[in-house]
Design an enzyme around this catalytic site. Structure first.
Site, PDB file in Angstrom:
ATOM      1  N   ARG C  85      -7.885  -5.902  47.131  1.00 57.94           N
ATOM      2  CA  ARG C  85      -7.263  -5.318  45.955  1.00 57.94           C
ATOM      3  C   ARG C  85      -6.533  -6.383  45.148  1.00 57.94           C
ATOM      4  O   ARG C  85      -6.567  -6.380  43.918  1.00 57.94           O
ATOM      5  CB  ARG C  85      -6.257  -4.252  46.434  1.00 57.94           C
ATOM      6  CG  ARG C  85      -5.932  -3.219  45.388  1.00 57.94           C
ATOM      7  CD  ARG C  85      -4.809  -2.303  45.869  1.00 57.94           C
ATOM      8  NE  ARG C  85      -3.964  -1.992  44.745  1.00 57.94           N
ATOM      9  CZ  ARG C  85      -3.787  -0.754  44.253  1.00 57.94           C
ATOM     10  NH1 ARG C  85      -4.368   0.272  44.803  1.00 57.94           N
ATOM     11  NH2 ARG C  85      -3.012  -0.555  43.209  1.00 57.94           N
ATOM     12  N   ASN C 117      -7.092  -0.354  34.961  1.00 56.43           N
ATOM     13  CA  ASN C 117      -6.434  -0.202  36.267  1.00 56.43           C
ATOM     14  C   ASN C 117      -6.328  -1.530  36.997  1.00 56.43           C
ATOM     15  O   ASN C 117      -7.130  -2.420  36.727  1.00 56.43           O
ATOM     16  CB  ASN C 117      -7.217   0.790  37.136  1.00 56.43           C
ATOM     17  CG  ASN C 117      -6.838   2.223  36.851  1.00 56.43           C
ATOM     18  OD1 ASN C 117      -5.681   2.500  36.566  1.00 56.43           O
ATOM     19  ND2 ASN C 117      -7.819   3.115  36.931  1.00 56.43           N
ATOM     20  N   ASP C 148      -2.835  12.201  34.680  1.00 57.42           N
ATOM     21  CA  ASP C 148      -2.391  12.955  35.848  1.00 57.42           C
ATOM     22  C   ASP C 148      -1.608  14.186  35.409  1.00 57.42           C
ATOM     23  O   ASP C 148      -1.727  15.264  36.006  1.00 57.42           O
ATOM     24  CB  ASP C 148      -1.533  12.044  36.736  1.00 57.42           C
ATOM     25  CG  ASP C 148      -2.201  10.691  36.941  1.00 57.42           C
ATOM     26  OD1 ASP C 148      -2.940  10.534  37.924  1.00 57.42           O
ATOM     27  OD2 ASP C 148      -2.041   9.806  36.069  1.00 57.42           O
ATOM     28  N   ARG C 151      -4.021  16.680  34.377  1.00 63.46           N
ATOM     29  CA  ARG C 151      -4.645  17.301  35.546  1.00 63.46           C
ATOM     30  C   ARG C 151      -3.715  18.345  36.157  1.00 63.46           C
ATOM     31  O   ARG C 151      -4.146  19.435  36.546  1.00 63.46           O
ATOM     32  CB  ARG C 151      -4.966  16.211  36.580  1.00 63.46           C
ATOM     33  CG  ARG C 151      -6.163  15.364  36.195  1.00 63.46           C
ATOM     34  CD  ARG C 151      -6.279  14.100  37.037  1.00 63.46           C
ATOM     35  NE  ARG C 151      -7.484  13.345  36.653  1.00 63.46           N
ATOM     36  CZ  ARG C 151      -7.694  12.065  36.926  1.00 63.46           C
ATOM     37  NH1 ARG C 151      -6.781  11.349  37.592  1.00 63.46           N
ATOM     38  NH2 ARG C 151      -8.811  11.480  36.537  1.00 63.46           N
ATOM     39  N   HIS C 175       0.503   5.458  38.153  1.00 65.10           N
ATOM     40  CA  HIS C 175      -0.802   6.090  37.978  1.00 65.10           C
ATOM     41  C   HIS C 175      -1.611   5.688  39.194  1.00 65.10           C
ATOM     42  O   HIS C 175      -2.307   4.679  39.198  1.00 65.10           O
ATOM     43  CB  HIS C 175      -1.472   5.621  36.687  1.00 65.10           C
ATOM     44  CG  HIS C 175      -2.906   6.065  36.564  1.00 65.10           C
ATOM     45  ND1 HIS C 175      -3.284   7.385  36.576  1.00 65.10           N
ATOM     46  CD2 HIS C 175      -4.055   5.358  36.457  1.00 65.10           C
ATOM     47  CE1 HIS C 175      -4.601   7.474  36.475  1.00 65.10           C
ATOM     48  NE2 HIS C 175      -5.093   6.261  36.404  1.00 65.10           N
TER      49      HIS C 175
HETATM   50  N1  LIG Z   1      -5.685   4.809  32.932  1.00 68.48           N
HETATM   51  C1  LIG Z   1      -6.462   5.730  33.459  1.00 68.48           C
HETATM   52  O1  LIG Z   1      -6.034   6.876  33.633  1.00 68.48           O
HETATM   53  C2  LIG Z   1      -7.862   5.341  33.751  1.00 68.48           C
HETATM   54  C3  LIG Z   1      -8.852   6.302  33.939  1.00 68.48           C
HETATM   55  C4  LIG Z   1     -10.163   5.889  34.143  1.00 68.48           C
HETATM   56  C5  LIG Z   1     -10.458   4.547  34.188  1.00 68.48           C
HETATM   57  N2  LIG Z   1      -9.467   3.626  34.039  1.00 68.48           N
HETATM   58  C6  LIG Z   1      -9.713   2.180  34.076  1.00 68.48           C
HETATM   59  O2  LIG Z   1     -10.259   1.784  32.835  1.00 68.48           O
HETATM   60  C7  LIG Z   1     -10.968   0.556  33.025  1.00 68.48           C
HETATM   61  C8  LIG Z   1     -12.330   0.670  32.415  1.00 68.48           C
HETATM   62  O3  LIG Z   1     -13.089   1.616  33.158  1.00 68.48           O
HETATM   63  P1  LIG Z   1     -14.628   1.806  32.857  1.00 68.48           P
HETATM   64  O4  LIG Z   1     -15.092   2.937  33.676  1.00 68.48           O
HETATM   65  O5  LIG Z   1     -14.818   1.853  31.391  1.00 68.48           O
HETATM   66  O6  LIG Z   1     -15.211   0.440  33.431  1.00 68.48           O
HETATM   67  P2  LIG Z   1     -16.490  -0.331  32.956  1.00 68.48           P
HETATM   68  O7  LIG Z   1     -16.782  -1.325  33.993  1.00 68.48           O
HETATM   69  O8  LIG Z   1     -17.525   0.661  32.556  1.00 68.48           O
HETATM   70  O9  LIG Z   1     -15.997  -1.045  31.619  1.00 68.48           O
HETATM   71  C9  LIG Z   1     -15.227  -2.200  31.602  1.00 68.48           C
HETATM   72  C10 LIG Z   1     -15.691  -2.991  30.407  1.00 68.48           C
HETATM   73  O10 LIG Z   1     -14.825  -4.101  30.216  1.00 68.48           O
HETATM   74  C11 LIG Z   1     -15.624  -5.175  29.754  1.00 68.48           C
HETATM   75  N3  LIG Z   1     -14.933  -6.421  29.915  1.00 68.48           N
HETATM   76  C12 LIG Z   1     -14.693  -7.121  31.058  1.00 68.48           C
HETATM   77  N4  LIG Z   1     -14.056  -8.262  30.756  1.00 68.48           N
HETATM   78  C13 LIG Z   1     -13.872  -8.294  29.424  1.00 68.48           C
HETATM   79  C14 LIG Z   1     -13.307  -9.211  28.523  1.00 68.48           C
HETATM   80  N5  LIG Z   1     -12.751 -10.332  28.949  1.00 68.48           N
HETATM   81  N6  LIG Z   1     -13.309  -8.921  27.211  1.00 68.48           N
HETATM   82  C15 LIG Z   1     -13.852  -7.789  26.772  1.00 68.48           C
HETATM   83  N7  LIG Z   1     -14.415  -6.882  27.578  1.00 68.48           N
HETATM   84  C16 LIG Z   1     -14.426  -7.132  28.887  1.00 68.48           C
HETATM   85  C17 LIG Z   1     -16.877  -5.070  30.558  1.00 68.48           C
HETATM   86  O11 LIG Z   1     -17.949  -5.746  29.945  1.00 68.48           O
HETATM   87  C18 LIG Z   1     -17.073  -3.572  30.597  1.00 68.48           C
HETATM   88  O12 LIG Z   1     -17.892  -3.131  29.544  1.00 68.48           O
HETATM   89  C19 LIG Z   1     -11.019   0.314  34.533  1.00 68.48           C
HETATM   90  O13 LIG Z   1     -10.019  -0.591  34.888  1.00 68.48           O
HETATM   91  C20 LIG Z   1     -10.717   1.701  35.066  1.00 68.48           C
HETATM   92  O14 LIG Z   1     -10.187   1.649  36.380  1.00 68.48           O
HETATM   93  C21 LIG Z   1      -8.189   4.015  33.807  1.00 68.48           C
END
Ligand SMILES: NC(=O)c1ccc[n+]([C@@H]2O[C@H](COP(=O)([O-])OP(=O)(O)OC[C@H]3O[C@@H](n4cnc5c(N)ncnc54)[C@H](O)[C@@H]3O)[C@@H](O)[C@H]2O)c1
Ligand SMILES: NC(=O)c1ccc[n+]([C@@H]2O[C@H](COP(=O)([O-])OP(=O)(O)OC[C@H]3O[C@@H](n4cnc5c(N)ncnc54)[C@H](O)[C@@H]3O)[C@@H](O)[C@H]2O)c1
Ligand SMILES: NC(=O)c1ccc[n+]([C@@H]2O[C@H](COP(=O)([O-])OP(=O)(O)OC[C@H]3O[C@@H](n4cnc5c(N)ncnc54)[C@H](O)[C@@H]3O)[C@@H](O)[C@H]2O)c1
Ligand SMILES: NC(=O)c1ccc[n+]([C@@H]2O[C@H](COP(=O)([O-])OP(=O)(O)OC[C@H]3O[C@@H](n4cnc5c(N)ncnc54)[C@H](O)[C@@H]3O)[C@@H](O)[C@H]2O)c1
Lengths: 315, 315, 315, 315
Positions: C85, C117, C148, C151, C175
């Site tokens: 992690r 995240n 959350d 939810r 979160h």
């Molecule tokens: N806050 C919340 O409640 C919540 C909920 C769902 C997901 N998330 C988080 O949101 C984030 C995105 O999730 P996802 O499902 O879209 O993931 P994903 O892997 O589909 O998308 C991540 C994107 O970031 C891009 N990326 C990586 N490095 C980059 C950079 N330097 N510059 C620009 N783009 C870059 C990747 O190319 C990819 O398209 C994750 O960290 C996920 O855990 C948060």
């Protein structure tokens, strides 16, 4: 996104309500020379906000328009018994002479939307004054025939059994008796009206055309007879136009604006299809008309020019 | 206003999300033959509801569609390596043979919206099966070229600097390679495209036309290359179509439906402008085309007919 | 109203689609370090625009964020097999170290919304970097427990047979696993939960509470198991937050932000109810908690602090 | 989703406009005993439709309500010079005696929303008549203190610098002078008002409370003084309530309904928080009040009971 509404009678107040409900803008300032009226409308609209998106609403005076990106002008007086049309016009012109420079001073970056009647003359006056005060002419837009266009589409939709959304039809020229319903370019979902009607077995005869023409052209009279004023349609038109400006939509609406020449008539304000965006009217489209429509548009332009000239002569 | 979504892959789930967010319908039931997938999407969408209007969402099986007024079908399988187009089609046809009768039984008053590809063939199959199960043919609608029409309008809008809302343009025929962009009837705010372009100083040459044509026709390929599937555009199209049905809007959309004859080609499903209301497709408009467009539409119809015949021959 | 979305995976692209469909903002710029992905999403969303309000959409690079009033950051990498992690966190931290200064440089007046995240750590990092680059800390907001909270409200609504709109309930802290469902202050239409349940004959026992707690806390895991990622709920949360900023709404949302002290734990980023307006987080509300909730919030703060310290130690 | 509006004065017409603009329902029928008024409003609203979603609008008579799922009743007469309150009430009661049975006959499956003042008495009368005509009592709902609740939230929001959306506050009892502002349960984003104010350094003293109390309780008087009538707030309340019914939302609103007993007072109609869904009022919540509020609610109930008894005695 601060919006001012100057003149909060039926039209201005209903426009403010619609702007608030559709969450166009984040701050609304209501101004009327009857401050108690603007304040009462502000309160009434405020009580609608918890049922919609958060918007800030208050009443104030022209100086409170400071920083507004858009100002709707619906201020005006009503015809007095025995008053001539010209006399009425002069009174409204006097109001604009005082109001517009103050608005431009308070909100020098705003686009002005004019709703006061006689619409095209008032737009003409407002444009002259605003330009003198330093605003580009393209930032003064009259609602023009937007409402008449909506009426044309709504009525055709009803007659044809089609959502008005799928009826593409335009009214040009004066927002008034001489307006031009452009029958020649009506399309229904991409199909010319005549073909549509033929295929659907609808008789597009003179009776139907006259009924629609009458319904569009006489709508205001009928509504005013029934309820004293018209405001729901125009409020929605003002809101659509405001959206187009604030969100830089570049939609085409039939708005009134000052044109250097229309059908050979010089320097006249009337409605043609215009492209609306952040800076106001960013382009005017030249409509494609048949001979009768060209002539009707010329007549409409002449009528407006005569009013302008009469007003100028009386000044 | 209960809506079912059968097949909750990218398209079905994004359509369900859009329906929920735009508050079309009051109850959504998600069905997939991977129940865990439908359930996960249902949960994810449920968590979006507090940010929008209240809508009830759950996953279930076909029997849970009971009482639905609308069922969106986006179930399908993907091409396997080495699999022929016909073999793929046969697998999707097999899915529909099982699904559609169950849907009609569970929701005999529903209108069915078909989104599965190859769209026109699947609409054809769905219509045949639904009719056999007792549903009028007019209650089976394919999304057809609604998406292609949206692409045409969006791309033209970008090229012309105009909101797509004010671009009136249509794509007809197959939702696929042989589709027909009806350039001859494109209007911008009531003005024929050629006049508009001339007046605005935009060169409407072959290069621009080819770029738009390519952009529309190859959009799906480009998007799939970039992100694996297309779903936002189609989800919005499905939502608009659903609204038109549930609110009896009588809008005109280019939807796919079974026609007894198109350009001389008998019994074929493809897209023409159709009037959409509570009972599904309540009328089809005959487009006005130039000679080249007539020929292209005929070709498109032939292509679809050949696929239908190949499929029937293989059955 | 220009909005940037950096990181257009599932979350960023669905947020962009939702922003477009709900007409929050007038211009959207999509940025991803896989430019083909951002471009494909931009095209797909563009094709949805004709079904909604006019919005401009394009893909670009960080420099194209110039003038944006809001930038959503959802860029991130996924855990590799065998990766700890901490190692994952370090990789995401490295991305932010490069990205955030560029974003602040391109859009120095923007509010940043962080969705990546582990949310609270990434918000902490983003805030540090943004502050170093000259942005006030209050202009960096993590979506925190907004999802959350949604939810919690949605699940309680289902259990109680009430629209989530009328369920007032909050989740605070991390979160993530240590988040705190504030049961003590749950109200239904102004009635404390216990009274509501008693009057409606609903047994508010440990089973129901555990089911809701599990449903909220494990929602992401369940959804990810079923569909690989969660994005509809978070996209709607991002859109609501964006609206609150761009329209200066001053809504209260449970967002993550850097706090100098929470329950005795110094300098930690986590979610408390915050007032959101044009300048980002304009105030934080101190929640009223019972003893167990205070303790749980302290634990949650400690968990986050440990992650921050571990990350700092490894740096 | 057919909606009838009976009584198209300021309130009924603005409600119809709002219902059309927010696309609640697909068909609107306007009825007034001044048919020209209903017709004029119908036309004016029709001209707003092309700027919104397609909705069908027409005016008609009670028989045209056939099949409506919802009927809004805003018909009423105004106080004549020298007329006592009781005499006015008797005239409005006479109108309902004639109207309600006809409405129930025309639309036996409808939910009735009552807006006519004196609201609680008119709701009481309407319920009695509707029940006699065969409608379950739960299908008759008065808008009650929905508007007062909105005023309370909006004013508190302004004073506290918070979106009214995040202010959870309720007004109960009579829609009128004896109404009860439930200060004891006001929450701001989950925080009790006193804690919120203390933390934000806002003096929650008698002056502020009195100003808000006055603002809520006297709002109608102030607005009527300024503009002659109130209609924007109530129109939005009616629209929200209509949505809750037609979309079976199960939202909690403070609506007026006939209760067998309130604070020891038997058989009285007044506002308590109620759950609203497809079948009307599907549950009433017992508010948690402090001693002063209990007493005030009892007084409010007594006031209403006296009016009912006076009316019954005079009958
Ligand atoms: N806050 C919340 O409640 C919540 C909920 C769902 C997901 N998330 C988080 O949101 C984030 C995105 O999730 P996802 O499902 O879209 O993931 P994903 O892997 O589909 O998308 C991540 C994107 O970031 C891009 N990326 C990586 N490095 C980059 C950079 N330097 N510059 C620009 N783009 C870059 C990747 O190319 C990819 O398209 C994750 O960290 C996920 O855990 C948060
Ligand atoms: N463009 C259209 O399609 C269209 C449609 C309907 C009405 N209208 C026009 O809109 C205008 C307003 O109509 P209405 O029904 O609201 O009329 P109204 O009389 O109800 O309202 C006019 C308001 O302007 C205010 N006013 C007058 N002078 C002012 C000043 N100097 N500064 C500030 N406020 C001032 C008045 O106090 C009044 O409240 C009229 O001219 C009407 O003809 C235009
Ligand atoms: N009409 C258009 O304009 C348009 C646009 C995009 C995609 N599509 C088509 O939509 C369809 C769905 O696309 P997608 O990207 O969502 O694909 P997908 O593979 O993500 O989803 C298909 C879903 O159907 C489900 N399914 C398969 N058989 C089923 C059955 N018997 N019962 C219930 N569910 C079943 C699968 O489990 C899967 O979840 C495809 O055929 C695609 O080509 C059409
Ligand atoms: N509940 C609230 O919070 C609230 C708020 C504002 C107004 N109101 C009340 O709403 C009612 C309407 O107010 P308004 O401002 O629209 O008044 P209004 O006088 O403008 O309208 C009343 C309408 O009812 C019509 N009417 C009278 N008898 C009728 C009958 N037998 N059949 C059909 N129509 C009939 C009249 O012709 C008139 O058009 C009033 O009683 C008012 O006090 C309630």
């Amino acid at each position: 996104m601060k919006i001012g509404v100057v003149g909060t009678g039926f039209v201005g107040s209903t426009a403010a309500y619609t702007l608030a409900m559709q969450a166009v803008g984040s701050e609304l300032v209501l101004v009327d020379h009857q401050p108690a009226l603007a304040q009462a409308h502000g309160m009434d609209i405020l009580h609608a906000v918890p049922f919609s998106h958060p918007v800030q609403i208050r009443s104030g005076d022209i100086a409170d328009l400071h920083g507004a990106q858009l100002v709707v002008v619906a201020a005006g007086v009503n015809q007095q018994p025995g008053e001539t049309r010209l006399a009425l016009l002069q009174r409204n012109a006097a109001i604009f002479s005082a109001l517009i420079p103050q608005i431009v001073q308070a909100a020098p970056d705003a686009v002005l939307i004019i709703a006061t009647n006689p619409l095209d003359i008032m737009t003409h006056i407002a444009t002259r004054i605003a330009v003198a005060a330093g605003l580009p002419a393209s930032r003064v837009i009259g609602t023009g025939t937007m409402l008449d266009t909506a009426r044309f589409r709504a009525l055709l939709g009803e007659k044809l059994g089609i959502a008005s959304e799928s009826v593409h039809a335009y009214v040009l020229g004066e927002h008034g008796d001489s307006e031009v319903l452009v029958w020649s370019s009506v399309h229904i979902g991409g199909i010319p009206l005549a073909d549509f009607a033929a295929a659907r077995g609808i008789a597009l005869d003179d009776t139907l055309r006259a009924a629609v023409d009458h319904g569009v052209r006489r709508a205001a009279y009928q509504i005013i007879q029934g309820k004293g004023a018209t405001y729901f349609g125009i409020a929605s038109a003002i809101t659509a136009l405001s959206r187009a400006v604030l969100f830089d939509e570049r939609c085409v609406y039939t708005v009134s604006a000052m044109h250097s020449e229309v059908e050979g008539i010089p320097s006249v304000s009337l409605s043609l299809p215009g492209i609306i965006g952040r800076n106001g009217l960013t382009g005017t489209l030249k409509p494609v008309l048949n001979a009768a429509e060209h002539a009707a548009l010329q007549t409409s332009a002449s009528v407006i020019l005569q009013h302008i000239q009469a007003m100028d002569a009386a000044a």
